[in-house]
Structure formats: structure tokens, C-alpha cells
Scaffold this motif. Structure first.
Motif, PDB file in Angstrom:
ATOM      1  N   ILE A  80       0.792  -0.986  -0.060  1.00 17.74           N
ATOM      2  CA  ILE A  80       0.253   0.051   0.332  1.00 17.74           C
ATOM      3  C   ILE A  80       1.055   1.133  -0.530  1.00 17.74           C
ATOM      4  O   ILE A  80       1.936   1.074   0.931  1.00 17.74           O
ATOM      5  CB  ILE A  80      -0.951   0.582   1.457  1.00 17.74           C
TER       6      ILE A  80
ATOM      7  N   LEU B 236      -8.725   1.766   0.912  1.00 19.94           N
ATOM      8  CA  LEU B 236      -8.031   1.253   2.366  1.00 19.94           C
ATOM      9  C   LEU B 236      -9.439   0.668   3.244  1.00 19.94           C
ATOM     10  O   LEU B 236      -9.222  -0.264   3.714  1.00 19.94           O
ATOM     11  CB  LEU B 236      -7.190   2.380   3.330  1.00 19.94           C
TER      12      LEU B 236
ATOM     13  N   GLY C 209      -0.915   1.208  -5.557  1.00 19.62           N
ATOM     14  CA  GLY C 209      -0.632   0.229  -4.242  1.00 19.62           C
ATOM     15  C   GLY C 209      -1.223  -0.878  -5.502  1.00 19.62           C
ATOM     16  O   GLY C 209      -1.892  -1.493  -6.189  1.00 19.62           O
TER      17      GLY C 209
END
Length: 264
Positions: free
Chosen positions: A9, A33, A260
Motif C-alpha cells: 500500500i 483502504l 498500490g
């Protein structure tokens, strides 16, 4: 237990979830996220984070039952130095991780004093705001050797079958001296290379990353590779699995491109 994926990430800047303007800037990252827990096959037993903000002469494993906080940023509002993320540690899993790392021929130690740095608590406060999943960290090694960090990920891979989600937390672009429009060309070029490298077959993918300094603008984007190295741990832990880009954002702070990935 089901096998967990691993992740790399881009963790954003400083304590961004607690800063309204920065939180708006990182809205795509926040969405990514928040979606990560739904990508897991079941609720995780623990989260293992390899953060770009903790390095040691040898690999170290956080072993505290109640890890403290580390406010490793400067110049932010006073309240950001009072943030708490009270997730429990995972001492038993920490000992298992250290055992696996040692069995791989890598020197390792347990650290019962270190706390959560912002490469851990900032993204996890978005992913798991109730702080109800145990968390522990593994350090980078201060020599920044790519192959050693790929070996670290390979050593940690068995934890995926024990309910542990392995997260490499860094940034795909990290040059604080080159931001805004000046960052646009180098960060876009490096991001394209990284996406193409991770889209290759496993053997070629690992080889490409080990030679990352040959990528366009590699040393412009990562003059110091502390924020890039966590990707080796994430990749090594799921080396034969496909890579899926789960976050991509352009124009951060006027020019930065970052991404990510999930492995597995």
C-alpha cells in the motif's frame, strides 16, 4: 484457515486521516483502504505490517502485547501527537514470524519496546477503525538490500495460511524534495514501469523488481528506497500469485502518481 493475500500500500502522508484537507486529497486512497477488508477470504487473525518507517541493523519483529505509539512526523498540529490506535499486539505470532525468518537464514530479533509508526497506524485507522484486529510489525533491514527483503517475504509466507495478512506499507513515489508539477513526469514513468513489471509472470516479475534501479527515474522517485522496499516483502510472501492494482491516483499534491497492489 483460508490463505490470505498480501498487499503493498501507498500509505499517504503523515497523519493524513486526521487532517481534513489532506484527507480530501487522499480520498481515492481512503476508498481503497476501506475496501481492503472485503477482499479477504475471512476475518484476519492478525495484520503484519512491514513499514517504511522502521528499520534496524537486522530484521526485528514487534513483540509487545500492547504496542505504544511512535509519532514519527514533524510540523503537524498538536492533536496529531495525541492520536492513539489501541490495537493489540500479537506476541505469539511475532515469535512465530521470528522463527520463520531465522529458519530462512536471516538474522532476526524480537523487539518488545517499539510501537506503531504512522506507516502502520494511519492506514489501519481507515481499514480497521475499531482497532480490533491484532497488529505487529517487522522492520526493514538498514542495508536496504532488495534480495534480503524478498527473502523476508518468502520466509513470512506460511503466515498467510495462519490467518495473517502481510502488508508492505510505503509509497510507490517518495521524494519529498520533488513534489507538485515537478513530480508528474518521473512519478508517472516509474508507476507505468512498476505496473508493467508486476503484470509479468512470477519469475520475470521478481527479477524486474530486484533490478528496480534500472527503471525510468528510479533514483528520482526513490533517492532513498525505504518506502519502496516494503513491496519486496509483500511480493515475496505471495511470489507465485497474480498482482492486482487496487489503488491508483494521479495529481497528488499537484503532480504525484502513486499506486498500490494486492498479491493473491
Amino acid at each position: 484457515m483460508a490463505r490470505m493475500p498480501s498487499f503493498f500500500i501507498s500509505h499517504g502522508g503523515g497523519p493524513w486521516p486526521w487532517l481534513p484537507e489532506w484527507r480530501a486529497e487522499f480520498a481515492p486512497l481512503e476508498r481503497s483502504l476501506r475496501e481492503m477488508p472485503a477482499q479477504l477470504p475471512e476475518a484476519p487473525r492478525a495484520l503484519l505490517v512491514v513499514s517504511g518507517h522502521w528499520e534496524s541493523d537486522d530484521f526485528a519483529v514487534m513483540s509487545a502485547a500492547k504496542p505504544p505509539m511512535v509519532y514519527d512526523y514533524h510540523g503537524f498540529p498538536p492533536e496529531t501527537y495525541e492520536i492513539t490506535y489501541p490495537a493489540p499486539g500479537a506476541p505469539d505470532l511475532a515469535r512465530k514470524a521470528a522463527e520463520l525468518i531465522g529458519e530462512a537464514g536471516l538474522t532476526v530479533r524480537l523487539d518488545g519496546e517499539i510501537g506503531f509508526d504512522h506507516g502502520t497506524f494511519a492506514p489501519l485507522a481507515v481499514m480497521y477503525p475499531d482497532a480490533d484486529v491484532p497488529v505487529f510489525q517487522v522492520s526493514l533491514r538498514a542495508d536496504y538490500h532488495p534480495a534480503a527483503h524478498l527473502a523476508l517475504g518468502r520466509a513470512l509466507a506460511p503466515l498467510r495460511d495462519m490467518g495473517v495478512v502481510i502488508i508492505g506499507s510505503g509509497l510507490s513515489y517518495h521524494n519529498l524534495r520533488l513534489m507538485n508539477a515537478d513530480a508528474r513526469e518521473p512519478s508517472q514513468a516509474f508507476d507505468r514501469w512498476l505496473n508493467e513489471a508486476l503484470d509479468q509472470a512470477p519469475e520475470a516479475r521478481s527479477a524486474a523488481l530486484l533490478n528496480w534501479e534500472e527503471a525510468p527515474y528510479a533514483r528520482v522517485c526513490h533517492a532513498q528506497e525505504d518506502h519502496f522496499l516494503p513491496i519486496f516483502a509483500a511480493l515475496g510472501a505471495a511470489e507465485m500469485d497474480p498482482a492486482t492494482r487496487i489503488y491508483h491516483q494521479e495529481g497528488i499534491f499537484g503532480g504525484v502518481t502513486a499506486s498500490g497492489w494486492r498479491f493473491g
